[in-house]
Design an enzyme around this catalytic site. Structure first.
Site, PDB file in Angstrom:
ATOM      1  N   GLU A 200      40.998  45.327  44.318  1.00  0.00           N
ATOM      2  CA  GLU A 200      40.123  44.420  43.573  1.00  0.00           C
ATOM      3  C   GLU A 200      40.948  43.727  42.494  1.00  0.00           C
ATOM      4  O   GLU A 200      40.759  42.552  42.194  1.00  0.00           O
ATOM      5  CB  GLU A 200      38.970  45.189  42.950  1.00  0.00           C
ATOM      6  CG  GLU A 200      38.016  44.318  42.133  1.00  0.00           C
ATOM      7  CD  GLU A 200      36.790  45.083  41.678  1.00  0.00           C
ATOM      8  OE1 GLU A 200      36.433  44.949  40.503  1.00  0.00           O
ATOM      9  OE2 GLU A 200      36.191  45.802  42.503  1.00  0.00           O
TER      10      GLU A 200
ATOM     11  N   SER B 214      38.625  48.506  37.802  1.00  0.00           N
ATOM     12  CA  SER B 214      38.672  49.079  39.155  1.00  0.00           C
ATOM     13  C   SER B 214      39.855  48.514  39.929  1.00  0.00           C
ATOM     14  O   SER B 214      40.011  47.300  40.029  1.00  0.00           O
ATOM     15  CB  SER B 214      37.371  48.769  39.905  1.00  0.00           C
ATOM     16  OG  SER B 214      36.277  49.377  39.269  1.00  0.00           O
TER      17      SER B 214
ATOM     18  N   ARG C 176      32.497  40.706  45.094  1.00  0.00           N
ATOM     19  CA  ARG C 176      33.709  40.460  44.305  1.00  0.00           C
ATOM     20  C   ARG C 176      34.516  39.261  44.817  1.00  0.00           C
ATOM     21  O   ARG C 176      35.741  39.228  44.725  1.00  0.00           O
ATOM     22  CB  ARG C 176      34.597  41.711  44.271  1.00  0.00           C
ATOM     23  CG  ARG C 176      33.912  42.944  43.717  1.00  0.00           C
ATOM     24  CD  ARG C 176      33.512  42.789  42.264  1.00  0.00           C
ATOM     25  NE  ARG C 176      32.834  43.981  41.777  1.00  0.00           N
ATOM     26  CZ  ARG C 176      31.509  44.133  41.738  1.00  0.00           C
ATOM     27  NH1 ARG C 176      30.709  43.151  42.150  1.00  0.00           N
ATOM     28  NH2 ARG C 176      30.969  45.246  41.297  1.00  0.00           N
TER      29      ARG C 176
END
Length: 302
Positions: free
Chosen positions: A295, A225, A174
């Site tokens: 995130e 998320s 990520r």
């Protein structure tokens, strides 16, 4: 600031709006106003807009489809540039696909699947832009952008435009080089895909979509998320095991469906969501001594 607005409008570069509520541009339906909201009508206009912003010494922030953002209730200072329809170009050359940063990654994966191209099936349920997906190395179902990106055209803060290769992007979980080391805007991305069976590709994409529909609360405003998985643990499982599903602060609630999703029940503020994030962090650390890192990108005035 007024001089910048005048120049932007004179050049007719696309949408230029003052005090635009950013709740209109995020999937969580939260966010105060942007001092100046700009949606360029082409890559050339994006480049020109950034040139004027630099000359005016105005702070700037780039957003895509707003699917991974929590924007402050106080809004964002300076200019907010949205990668929209003007940067949604698409070219297919054999198994190589060049897509503008404003393209929907879901729409892109669907469109190329019809041409029998495989590699982006994992993205069939990710509600973001191509630019945002490259920026954060978006992924799901065991794959991510780093597996298929060949190169990306980046507009850097100093006005320099450069193609970065997959290696140059320094992808990890990520994360890409654009987040901290070399902040920039993804104008275009070139994906190297493979020829595949249309029916098998379509079937995998449908399975991915159904899985998301059954396990994630996309029928409510949310930002995807909230936390990165603190590997080898999974954020959603830790939150579930801590008994936090359904816990709420104000209008922000931890989804009953998935522990790593916070939903806007209809009147949530960014402060509600931030308070809930902080509560989860403390609870998980107290119980498991695991540090949770977001995130979702938290931006705007404090």
């Amino acid at each position: 600031m007024e001089d910048l607005i005048t120049k932007l409008k004179e050049l007719n570069i696309g949408k230029v709006i003052e005090n635009e509520p950013l709740a209109n541009h995020t999937t969580m339906k939260i966010g105060g106003p942007a001092d100046i909201f700009i949606e360029p009508s082409s890559i050339d206009h994006m480049i020109k807009a950034m040139e004027l912003i630099r000359e005016s010494n105005v702070k700037w922030t780039v957003i895509g489809r707003g699917s991974n953002l929590l924007v402050s209730d106080l809004g964002i200072e300076g200019a907010v540039i949205k990668l929209g329809k003007g940067l949604s170009t698409l070219e297919v050359n054999g198994t190589e696909v060049k897509a503008g940063g404003g393209n929907s990654i879901v729409a892109l994966s669907t469109q190329i699947s019809r041409q029998g191209l495989s590699g982006l099936e994992f993205a069939s349920g990710i509600p973001g832009s191509v630019g945002g997906a490259v920026f954060m190395n978006a992924g799901a179902h065991g794959s991510d952008i780093s597996k298929v990106l060949k190169k990306a055209l980046i507009l850097f803060a100093d006005g320099k435009i450069e193609w970065l290769s997959n290696d140059d992007m320094m992808f990890s979980y990520r994360t890409s080089v654009l987040q901290k080391l070399r902040p920039g805007i993804v104008l275009e991305a070139v994906f190297q895909l493979k020829a595949g069976d249309k029916e098998l590709i379509f079937s995998e994409m449908q399975n991915n979509k159904e899985y998301r529909k059954e396990t994630q609360p996309w029928n409510f405003p949310c930002a995807g998320s909230i936390f990165r998985n603190p590997l080898p643990n999974h954020a959603g499982k830790l939150i579930q095991d801590a008994g936090l599903k359904g816990y709420s602060i104000g209008g922000a609630k931890i989804s009953d469906m998935h522990g790593n999703f916070i939903i806007n029940t209809g009147h949530a503020t960014a402060n509600d969501v931030q308070s809930l994030i902080n509560y989860i962090k403390k609870k998980i650390y107290d119980l498991y001594e695991v540090e949770m890192h977001t995130e979702v990108e938290i931006i705007g005035r404090k």
